[in-house]
Design an enzyme around this catalytic site. Structure first.
Site, PDB file in Angstrom:
ATOM      1  N   HIS A   1       8.672   9.843   3.823  1.00 23.62           N
ATOM      2  CA  HIS A   1       9.402  11.113   3.731  1.00 23.62           C
ATOM      3  C   HIS A   1      10.891  10.826   3.732  1.00 23.62           C
ATOM      4  O   HIS A   1      11.341   9.910   4.428  1.00 23.62           O
ATOM      5  CB  HIS A   1       9.042  12.030   4.911  1.00 23.62           C
ATOM      6  CG  HIS A   1       9.414  13.446   4.649  1.00 23.62           C
ATOM      7  ND1 HIS A   1      10.677  13.932   4.895  1.00 23.62           N
ATOM      8  CD2 HIS A   1       8.698  14.466   4.122  1.00 23.62           C
ATOM      9  CE1 HIS A   1      10.712  15.195   4.538  1.00 23.62           C
ATOM     10  NE2 HIS A   1       9.540  15.555   4.062  1.00 23.62           N
TER      11      HIS A   1
ATOM     12  N   ASP B   1       1.162  16.045   3.618  1.00 23.49           N
ATOM     13  CA  ASP B   1       0.102  16.038   2.614  1.00 23.49           C
ATOM     14  C   ASP B   1      -1.051  15.095   2.949  1.00 23.49           C
ATOM     15  O   ASP B   1      -2.078  15.125   2.277  1.00 23.49           O
ATOM     16  CB  ASP B   1       0.685  15.654   1.246  1.00 23.49           C
ATOM     17  CG  ASP B   1       1.650  16.704   0.752  1.00 23.49           C
ATOM     18  OD1 ASP B   1       1.309  17.893   0.854  1.00 23.49           O
ATOM     19  OD2 ASP B   1       2.747  16.351   0.289  1.00 23.49           O
TER      20      ASP B   1
HETATM   21  N1  CMC Z   1       4.032   3.979  -0.655  1.00 26.11           N
HETATM   22  C1  CMC Z   1       4.627   2.779  -0.841  1.00 26.11           C
HETATM   23  N2  CMC Z   1       5.947   2.562  -0.742  1.00 26.11           N
HETATM   24  C2  CMC Z   1       6.720   3.619  -0.444  1.00 26.11           C
HETATM   25  C3  CMC Z   1       6.182   4.893  -0.245  1.00 26.11           C
HETATM   26  C4  CMC Z   1       4.796   5.060  -0.346  1.00 26.11           C
HETATM   27  N3  CMC Z   1       4.218   6.237  -0.154  1.00 26.11           N
HETATM   28  N4  CMC Z   1       7.183   5.752   0.024  1.00 26.11           N
HETATM   29  C5  CMC Z   1       8.315   5.029  -0.020  1.00 26.11           C
HETATM   30  N5  CMC Z   1       8.033   3.744  -0.301  1.00 26.11           N
HETATM   31  C6  CMC Z   1       8.978   2.634  -0.352  1.00 26.11           C
HETATM   32  C7  CMC Z   1       9.752   2.625  -1.663  1.00 26.11           C
HETATM   33  O1  CMC Z   1       9.099   1.863  -2.659  1.00 26.11           O
HETATM   34  C8  CMC Z   1      11.058   2.018  -1.219  1.00 26.11           C
HETATM   35  O2  CMC Z   1      10.870   0.632  -1.074  1.00 26.11           O
HETATM   36  P1  CMC Z   1      12.067  -0.412  -1.396  1.00 26.11           P
HETATM   37  O3  CMC Z   1      13.112  -0.094  -0.372  1.00 26.11           O
HETATM   38  O4  CMC Z   1      11.450  -1.751  -1.238  1.00 26.11           O
HETATM   39  O5  CMC Z   1      12.505  -0.122  -2.809  1.00 26.11           O
HETATM   40  C9  CMC Z   1      11.268   2.589   0.176  1.00 26.11           C
HETATM   41  O6  CMC Z   1       9.944   2.848   0.672  1.00 26.11           O
HETATM   42  C10 CMC Z   1      12.079   3.894   0.217  1.00 26.11           C
HETATM   43  O7  CMC Z   1      11.481   4.798  -0.677  1.00 26.11           O
HETATM   44  P2  CMC Z   1      12.286   5.882  -1.504  1.00 26.11           P
HETATM   45  O8  CMC Z   1      11.520   6.186  -2.744  1.00 26.11           O
HETATM   46  O9  CMC Z   1      13.709   5.463  -1.653  1.00 26.11           O
HETATM   47  O10 CMC Z   1      12.243   7.096  -0.502  1.00 26.11           O
HETATM   48  P3  CMC Z   1      12.576   8.590  -0.859  1.00 26.11           P
HETATM   49  O11 CMC Z   1      13.146   9.182   0.379  1.00 26.11           O
HETATM   50  O12 CMC Z   1      13.383   8.673  -2.096  1.00 26.11           O
HETATM   51  O13 CMC Z   1      11.137   9.233  -1.191  1.00 26.11           O
HETATM   52  C11 CMC Z   1       9.005  10.197  -0.904  1.00 26.11           C
HETATM   53  C12 CMC Z   1      10.399   9.973  -0.293  1.00 26.11           C
HETATM   54  C13 CMC Z   1       8.242  11.195  -0.062  1.00 26.11           C
HETATM   55  C14 CMC Z   1       9.163  10.775  -2.321  1.00 26.11           C
HETATM   56  C15 CMC Z   1       8.250   8.830  -0.961  1.00 26.11           C
HETATM   57  O14 CMC Z   1       8.066   8.340   0.359  1.00 26.11           O
HETATM   58  C16 CMC Z   1       6.935   8.913  -1.706  1.00 26.11           C
HETATM   59  O15 CMC Z   1       6.917   8.767  -2.936  1.00 26.11           O
HETATM   60  N6  CMC Z   1       5.791   9.174  -0.970  1.00 26.11           N
HETATM   61  C17 CMC Z   1       4.511   9.354  -1.641  1.00 26.11           C
HETATM   62  C18 CMC Z   1       4.419  10.766  -2.211  1.00 26.11           C
HETATM   63  C19 CMC Z   1       4.242  11.800  -1.111  1.00 26.11           C
HETATM   64  O16 CMC Z   1       3.436  11.655  -0.210  1.00 26.11           O
HETATM   65  N7  CMC Z   1       4.984  12.895  -1.251  1.00 26.11           N
HETATM   66  C20 CMC Z   1       4.928  14.020  -0.309  1.00 26.11           C
HETATM   67  C21 CMC Z   1       6.194  14.148   0.489  1.00 26.11           C
HETATM   68  S1  CMC Z   1       6.089  15.238   1.915  1.00 26.11           S
HETATM   69  C22 CMC Z   1       5.783  16.815   1.314  1.00 26.11           C
HETATM   70  C23 CMC Z   1       6.677  17.288   0.254  1.00 26.11           C
HETATM   71  O17 CMC Z   1       7.899  17.189   0.339  1.00 26.11           O
HETATM   72  O18 CMC Z   1       6.147  17.794  -0.709  1.00 26.11           O
END
Ligand code: CMC
Length: 441
Positions: A319, A376
């Site tokens: 998140h 989720d």
């Molecule tokens: N699985 C594997 N790696 C992950 C995940 C994950 N679910 N989430 C983040 N990472 C890694 C990402 O690859 C990155 O790694 P590195 O630093 O080596 O490049 C690091 O963690 C930071 O990730 P980010 O993409 O910069 O983080 P963000 O704050 O931009 O994204 C997020 C947040 C929720 C989009 C992301 O964690 C994600 O894609 N999660 C899976 C989808 C999900 O469950 N979404 C629902 C979110 S909660 C409800 C809502 O808002 O709808």
């Protein structure tokens, strides 16, 4: 200045921030929110220095001054209008929480009845709107239908398309949308299944009425189990708002052009659709099902999520704000356990989810990046227990998030916020001479 509303002036600190670049310095005002977060006001930065800030993904940008929802991602705190999510999920109903988010206070008995009455009054759709459902092809994604139908509904309420809605008109508009969104959702499901449309039953409360419209048949009324009705209330409550997330920011972006409430929330539906946002609730179940049906192991899935050559992510994990735990995930997990105990039910997907969570929480990759289960991760298991089909999961999220989107739209206009118009750092060509088509390589 960003903090244009008089009552926020008290948030201004005596301390200032000073930014120096080359031979120029600028002194910037600093504001402190009621929960002690501190923000530097850069609204005059470009005008006075020619500089802009760069923050793709807006992780460090306070795009609004708001008093709707507070999230402390380090401590796992979520509050709507000052009330903790745990207390609301335990004691309240979705309609009461919607009222709180929309109007800033818990309703008195009379206010609650007035609002409930408005919701009852506005459940039905205009018959001409029902014809729209026939225009969608079989298998049309319900999120597309929902977004389109919200704009179509707007056409029937020209008197509510003004952005200067007084308190009464805002209550009517928000009650209409909150009530009709569940009718549209249920009708889109019935349409996708080829089932006849079931009209609302005014005797039933918000969640029970939705389940009735989803699952009754013309020859057999669906008997709503109060345990499932309560579970749906909890699902909607935990989704009711989440401050400046992607879809709420979209609603604010669209609303900032002074677009009406209906079209602004329709845009919110589109933003929510994506798998990194609301669409994740479907993807979690797809992921758990692939483990279950295709015999994939939790370890394989974790390894794939860690593999930087793959685009796969562990859905329902991570998140932008929560870096410790997501309180909504805890509430839903607890309720799933309780629900299965009461119903004497089980779901193999729950066992898989628990195993995945355990492995991920003990894995350095997830620990270092502070990735925890989000809302989720367990919500889909709850929806499955209620009997909601998979393609409706994100629609259910949208129904729950509707109060938040509408409150953000209203707040933005009450604060008379300028049109949202970010800047960019241009990295393209500086100049190119036009080449006629037959001379191009
Ligand atoms: N699985 C594997 N790696 C992950 C995940 C994950 N679910 N989430 C983040 N990472 C890694 C990402 O690859 C990155 O790694 P590195 O630093 O080596 O490049 C690091 O963690 C930071 O990730 P980010 O993409 O910069 O983080 P963000 O704050 O931009 O994204 C997020 C947040 C929720 C989009 C992301 O964690 C994600 O894609 N999660 C899976 C989808 C999900 O469950 N979404 C629902 C979110 S909660 C409800 C809502 O808002 O709808």
């Amino acid at each position: 200045m960003v903090v244009s509303v008089e009552r926020f002036q008290k948030a201004k600190l005596d301390d200032k921030a000073v930014l120096t670049f080359r031979d120029k310095s600028i002194t910037l005002d600093v504001y402190q929110g009621t929960q002690n977060e501190v923000g530097i006001d850069i609204t005059e930065l470009r005008e006075k220095t020619g500089l802009i800030t760069i923050d793709p993904g807006y992780a460090n940008t306070g795009s609004a001054v708001s008093d709707i929802t507070f999230v402390d991602g380090e401590k796992g705190i979520l509050k709507f209008r000052g009330y903790s999510i745990e207390g609301l999920a335990e004691h309240s109903t979705f309609v009461e929480v919607a009222y709180l988010i929309l109007f800033g206070k818990l309703p008195t008995k009379d206010e609650y009845h007035e609002f409930s009455h408005l919701l009852e009054e506005h459940t039905a759709l205009h018959t001409s709107l029902e014809h729209h459902f026939n225009g969608f092809p079989d298998g049309a994604p319900p999120m597309a239908i929902l977004s389109a139908m919200l704009n179509a509904t707007a056409c029937h309420h020209p008197e509510l398309l003004d952005t200067e809605l007084d308190a009464n008109n805002f209550m009517t508009a928000s009650a209409k949308i909150l009530s009709k969104v569940r009718t549209i959702a249920a009708m889109s499901y019935r349409r996708s299944q080829g089932f006849p449309i079931i009209h609302p039953n005014h005797q039933l409360k918000y969640c029970a009425n939705f389940l009735h419209m989803m699952f009754s048949q013309p020859y057999r009324e669906f008997q709503v189990d109060p345990v499932l009705e309560r579970a749906l209330n909890i699902f909607f409550i935990v989704h009711a708002d989440h401050e400046q997330n992607c879809s709420a920011s979209t609603v604010r972006m669209v609303g900032s052009s002074r677009a009406n409430l209906f079209s602004s929330v329709a845009a919110g539906v589109c933003a929510l659709w994506g798998p990194l946002h609301g669409g994740a609730n479907r993807e979690v179940i797809n992921m758990l099902q692939s483990i279950h049906k295709e015999g994939k192991s939790a370890a394989e899935i974790i390894a794939l999520a860690k593999d930087k050559k793959s685009t796969f992510r562990l859905m329902g994990f991570g998140h932008r704000v929560y870096k410790n735990f997501d309180p909504r995930a805890r509430i839903l997990k607890k309720h799933v356990d309780k629900l299965f105990e009461i119903l004497h039910k089980s779901d193999p997907l729950l066992d898989i989810a628990i195993e995945l969570e355990e492995q991920a929480l003990n894995d350095d990759y997830f620990i270092e990046r502070k990735l925890y289960p989000n809302v989720d991760f367990y919500s889909g298991i709850l929806l499955r227990a209620i009997g909601i089909p998979l393609n409706m999961f994100t629609v259910l999220f949208a129904i729950g998030r509707m109060p938040g989107w509408m409150a953000h739209w209203k707040e933005l206009l009450d604060h008379n916020q300028r049109i949202n118009r970010p800047r960019q750092l241009y990295m393209g060509y500086t100049h190119r001479d036009f080449i006629p088509m037959d001379e191009r390589d």
